[in-house]
Scaffold this active site. Structure first.
Site, PDB file in Angstrom:
ATOM      1  N   GLU A 168       0.804  -1.229   0.000  1.00  0.00           N
ATOM      2  CA  GLU A 168       0.000   0.000   0.000  1.00  0.00           C
ATOM      3  C   GLU A 168       0.839   1.282   0.000  1.00  0.00           C
ATOM      4  O   GLU A 168       0.717   2.106   0.922  1.00  0.00           O
ATOM      5  CB  GLU A 168      -0.941   0.015   1.210  1.00  0.00           C
ATOM      6  CG  GLU A 168      -1.882  -1.166   1.259  1.00  0.00           C
ATOM      7  CD  GLU A 168      -2.967  -1.024   2.327  1.00  0.00           C
ATOM      8  OE1 GLU A 168      -2.873  -0.117   3.163  1.00  0.00           O
ATOM      9  OE2 GLU A 168      -3.909  -1.838   2.300  1.00  0.00           O
ATOM     10  N   GLU A 369      -5.214  -8.764   0.777  1.00  0.00           N
ATOM     11  CA  GLU A 369      -5.832  -8.455   2.071  1.00  0.00           C
ATOM     12  C   GLU A 369      -7.308  -8.186   1.837  1.00  0.00           C
ATOM     13  O   GLU A 369      -7.685  -7.523   0.864  1.00  0.00           O
ATOM     14  CB  GLU A 369      -5.262  -7.177   2.725  1.00  0.00           C
ATOM     15  CG  GLU A 369      -3.899  -7.307   3.326  1.00  0.00           C
ATOM     16  CD  GLU A 369      -3.415  -6.003   3.988  1.00  0.00           C
ATOM     17  OE1 GLU A 369      -4.246  -5.213   4.481  1.00  0.00           O
ATOM     18  OE2 GLU A 369      -2.192  -5.793   3.987  1.00  0.00           O
TER      19      GLU A 369
HETATM   20  C1  BG6 Z   1      -4.234  -2.320   5.481  1.00  0.00           C
HETATM   21  C2  BG6 Z   1      -2.815  -2.473   5.916  1.00  0.00           C
HETATM   22  O1  BG6 Z   1      -4.416  -0.968   5.165  1.00  0.00           O
HETATM   23  O2  BG6 Z   1      -5.247  -2.545   6.353  1.00  0.00           O
HETATM   24  C3  BG6 Z   1      -2.639  -3.115   7.282  1.00  0.00           C
HETATM   25  O3  BG6 Z   1      -1.999  -3.104   4.976  1.00  0.00           O
HETATM   26  C4  BG6 Z   1      -3.744  -2.677   8.210  1.00  0.00           C
HETATM   27  O4  BG6 Z   1      -1.371  -2.805   7.742  1.00  0.00           O
HETATM   28  C5  BG6 Z   1      -5.066  -3.141   7.621  1.00  0.00           C
HETATM   29  O5  BG6 Z   1      -3.556  -3.105   9.513  1.00  0.00           O
HETATM   30  C6  BG6 Z   1      -6.291  -2.821   8.454  1.00  0.00           C
HETATM   31  O6  BG6 Z   1      -6.447  -1.467   8.641  1.00  0.00           O
HETATM   32  P1  BG6 Z   1      -6.415  -0.805  10.069  1.00  0.00           P
HETATM   33  O7  BG6 Z   1      -6.186   0.628   9.819  1.00  0.00           O
HETATM   34  O8  BG6 Z   1      -7.734  -1.078  10.678  1.00  0.00           O
HETATM   35  O9  BG6 Z   1      -5.293  -1.442  10.791  1.00  0.00           O
END
Ligand code: BG6
Length: 465
Positions: A168, A369
């Site tokens: 990202e 993800e």
């Molecule tokens: C993604 C990232 O943006 O989302 C992770 O690659 C992150 O590092 C995940 O933890 C979930 O988002 P957040 O902000 O709730 O941790």
């Protein structure tokens, strides 16, 4: 067994985490920007919890990988922390303890039959490089990153076949330079544009190194992980459509196009030129970007973006911002994950699949993800001590059904990774929202498989559901 959704053979069923979010700072000799930010401003983190212990992966990786094996995952992504592996950023001298640690982790994955996918940067810039050079604003840092990447390939490239240059990168641009959610929390559109370019350049230079060293010749593949937030206009009126088009170009295609096509979106370049905020680049760098595109794409998908035309003229007296060209649009009736404040819109999985198929040469790609962060999951613990996270299972099944539709229409998707295997530290949200298949009790670090962990095991075993 008859399944409603059957996935392609050898499909990756896995999950993703990162070094800074799982390991803890144990035995780490340098600070990342996040370590530093926590040291100077702990109150900026939910409940004052920082990255010091995280989920203790540094000490418990063997037990953790065993649990991950127990829930049937066949592949797993994590990242190598630049601030752990490298002793001297300028020469690339390696910290021996760290090399041993990452070797052990990678070997453990392989011994347990789990394919390691290794990412090189997950928001964790060494703070020294920010202080000394301005971090990603500087091309010197781009070159230091290549030195780090080269060390990673040399140390682990005999066993690791899937590499990602960045996770990202757009979040670095947004969090650090536009919307103040990551240290140093600047608001500087011009710098943001330079950082955007430098991150693209860094990715291409690392790919060049990978190929020059011949890692592509013995089965190695290198890609990038992008958070794609497909952009939808409020209406089909031209001004809304144009706003959404800008959003798509700035936040998605500014990484997607160089990564796959070796060039930046023309409309975006035209606007940045017109506004006099275009990045500094050389013809030689552009050629590196052109010639060093990815082998595979990872897509992190959580939420869509909705845009509308600006309602008021943008005030440029404090400098340029991409927000000059759009307003965010809150669609009435949208479905929300209220813990995280993100819209839930599973149909995007299909739209992404078709976009990659039709506009990006149907390059091999996977969902790197997808997940649902929920606060207070203790309230779902049943009499056997298991968190019954039915909402998460439903979320995954819905998203997978749309992904399946895209695949059945020919999109070249080879896997699905969730965020995340074991509850982990989430930047300034710390341990507020939990995403894992496996729960962590923070005070004791006891880890327990949730209902969704049993669910994914079945899905992986059956290659569908
Ligand atoms: C993604 C990232 O943006 O989302 C992770 O690659 C992150 O590092 C995940 O933890 C979930 O988002 P957040 O902000 O709730 O941790």
């Amino acid at each position: 067994m008859s399944l409603k959704y059957k996935f392609p053979e050898n499909f990756w069923w896995g999950s993703a985490t990162s070094g800074p979010q799982s390991e803890g700072r144990f035995n780490k000799k340098h600070r990342s920007v996040f370590d530093y930010w926590f040291d100077i401003e702990p109150q900026a983190f939910f409940n004052g919890v920082g990255p010091n212990v995280a989920s203790n992966f540094y000490n418990s990786y063997k037990e953790d990988v065993k649990l991950i094996k127990e829930i049937g995952l066949n592949s797993l992504r994590t990242s190598i922390q630049w601030t752990r592996l490298i002793k001297d950023f300028e020469t690339g001298e390696v910290d021996e303890d760290a090399a041993k640690f990452y070797n052990n982790v990678i070997n453990e994955f392989i011994d347990q039959g789990i394919l390691p996918v290794i990412n090189l940067h997950h928001f964790d810039l060494p703070v020294e490089l920010y202080e000394k050079y301005g971090g990603w604003e500087s091309k010197k840092v781009v070159d230091l990153f290549v030195i780090f990447a080269k060390k990673c390939f040399e140390l682990f490239g005999d066993r690791v076949k899937y590499w990602a240059t960045f996770n990202e990168p757009m979040v670095v641009v947004e969090g650090e330079y536009l919307y103040k959610f990551h240290y140093p929390k600047l608001v500087d559109g011009k710098k943001a544009v330079q950082v955007l370019y430098n991150l693209n350049l860094a990715s291409a230079k690392v790919i060049k190194e990978f190929k020059e060293l011949g890692y592509d010749k013995n089965g190695g593949k290198i890609g990038i992980i992008l958070n794609l937030t497909p952009s939808y206009p409020r209406s089909q009126e031209e001004k809304d459509v144009n706003a959404a088009k800008f959003v798509e170009d700035f936040f998605n295609n500014s990484f997607l196009d160089p990564a796959i096509k070796g060039k930046f979106p023309e409309n975006l370049v035209e606007i940045l030129n017109k506004d006099n905020v275009i990045w500094e680049s050389t013809e030689e760098e552009m050629e590196i970007i052109r010639n060093n595109t990815i082998d595979f794409l990872g897509v992190n998908y959580y939420q869509p973006r909705r845009a509308k035309a600006k309602e008021e003229k943008f005030d440029e007296s404090n400098g340029w911002m991409p927000d000059k060209y759009f307003d965010n649009y809150e669609m009435p009736g949208r479905r929300m994950n209220t813990y995280r404040g993100w819209e839930i819109y599973p149909q995007c999985m299909y739209d992404i699949a078709i976009n990659v198929r039709d506009n990006y040469n149907n390059i091999p790609w996977y969902i790197s993800e997808n997940g649902m962060g929920v606060e207070g999951e203790e309230k779902y613990i049943n009499d056997d001590g298991v968190i019954e996270d039915n909402y998460r299972i439903e979320f995954y099944e819905e998203h997978l059904s749309y992904l399946h539709k895209g695949i059945s229409e020919g999109s070249n998707c080879f896997g699905y990774h969730t965020w995340t295997p074991i509850d982990c530290w989430s930047w300034s949200n710390a341990y507020k929202n939990r995403y894992g298949f496996i729960a962590v009790d923070l005070p004791t670090q006891i880890k327990t498989i949730k209902k969704s962990g049993r669910w994914i095991k079945e899905v992986a075993k059956n290659n569908g559901f």
